[in-house]
Design a protein around this motif. Structure first.
Motif, PDB file in Angstrom:
ATOM      1  N   LEU A 186       4.445  11.046   1.027  1.00  0.00           N
ATOM      2  CA  LEU A 186       3.330  10.132   1.168  1.00  0.00           C
ATOM      3  C   LEU A 186       3.084   9.600   2.620  1.00  0.00           C
ATOM      4  O   LEU A 186       1.885   9.591   2.891  1.00  0.00           O
ATOM      5  N   PHE A 207      -0.173   7.351   3.949  1.00  0.00           N
ATOM      6  CA  PHE A 207       0.182   6.339   3.210  1.00  0.00           C
ATOM      7  C   PHE A 207       1.284   5.595   4.040  1.00  0.00           C
ATOM      8  O   PHE A 207       2.415   6.219   4.293  1.00  0.00           O
ATOM      9  N   TRP A 253       3.533   1.355  -0.620  1.00  0.00           N
ATOM     10  CA  TRP A 253       3.195   1.492  -2.199  1.00  0.00           C
ATOM     11  C   TRP A 253       3.938   0.627  -2.775  1.00  0.00           C
ATOM     12  O   TRP A 253       5.034   0.047  -2.502  1.00  0.00           O
ATOM     13  N   ALA A 266      -0.791   2.829  -3.360  1.00  0.00           N
ATOM     14  CA  ALA A 266      -0.434   3.427  -2.238  1.00  0.00           C
ATOM     15  C   ALA A 266      -1.432   2.868  -1.101  1.00  0.00           C
ATOM     16  O   ALA A 266      -2.644   2.975  -1.322  1.00  0.00           O
ATOM     17  N   ARG A 267      -1.030   2.343   0.072  1.00  0.00           N
ATOM     18  CA  ARG A 267      -1.863   1.714   0.986  1.00  0.00           C
ATOM     19  C   ARG A 267      -2.027   2.730   2.098  1.00  0.00           C
ATOM     20  O   ARG A 267      -0.878   3.019   2.701  1.00  0.00           O
ATOM     21  N   ARG A 268      -3.328   2.815   2.730  1.00  0.00           N
ATOM     22  CA  ARG A 268      -3.515   3.507   4.002  1.00  0.00           C
ATOM     23  C   ARG A 268      -3.821   2.451   5.114  1.00  0.00           C
ATOM     24  O   ARG A 268      -3.776   1.441   4.668  1.00  0.00           O
ATOM     25  N   ARG A 325      -6.520   0.950  -1.148  1.00  0.00           N
ATOM     26  CA  ARG A 325      -5.354   1.257  -2.139  1.00  0.00           C
ATOM     27  C   ARG A 325      -5.827   2.238  -3.136  1.00  0.00           C
ATOM     28  O   ARG A 325      -6.982   2.341  -3.518  1.00  0.00           O
ATOM     29  N   TYR A 326      -4.897   3.043  -3.410  1.00  0.00           N
ATOM     30  CA  TYR A 326      -5.060   4.241  -4.465  1.00  0.00           C
ATOM     31  C   TYR A 326      -3.932   4.264  -5.461  1.00  0.00           C
ATOM     32  O   TYR A 326      -2.682   4.042  -5.095  1.00  0.00           O
ATOM     33  N   ARG A 362      -9.135   5.316  -6.136  1.00  0.00           N
ATOM     34  CA  ARG A 362      -8.943   4.355  -5.324  1.00  0.00           C
ATOM     35  C   ARG A 362      -9.196   2.879  -6.100  1.00  0.00           C
ATOM     36  O   ARG A 362     -10.136   2.877  -7.137  1.00  0.00           O
TER      37      ARG A 362
END
Length: 93
Positions: A43, A48, A51, A66-68, A73-74, A90
């Motif tokens: 990840l 990412f 999460w 899961a955050r970039r 967030r996804y 997303r």
């Protein structure tokens, strides 16, 4: 001929069924590819940074929130072993 009680025959049959049903579950388990630590590393490589949780779900790794770095967030699913993304959604911010 050896006499076997009805109880012993049923107990053996139940034990045999339990073993037969559990064998496929244990057959595909690979410690290296099924390690949440390896999933976390993958990840991070995908960009990412955090999460909420990583959960094993019927042959896939399920990752929630899961955050970039850009804040998006996804929710995603990764295939076990290859870690290919099979589902990416997303979240609304």
């Amino acid at each position: 001929m050896i006499e076997v009680s009805r109880f012993a025959r049923r107990a053996f049959a139940v034990a045999a069924m339990a073993f037969a049903m559990s064998a496929p579950v244990l057959a595909g388990h690979d410690v290296v590819r099924d390690d949440p630590g390896v999933v976390s590393e993958r990840l991070n490589r995908m960009g990412f940074i955090s999460w909420r949780y990583v959960k094993w779900d019927h042959g896939y790794w399920k990752i929630e929130d899961a955050r970039r770095e850009n804040g998006h967030r996804y929710d995603l699913k990764l295939e076990a072993g290859t870690f290919d993304i099979v589902h990416l959604k997303r979240d609304r911010d």
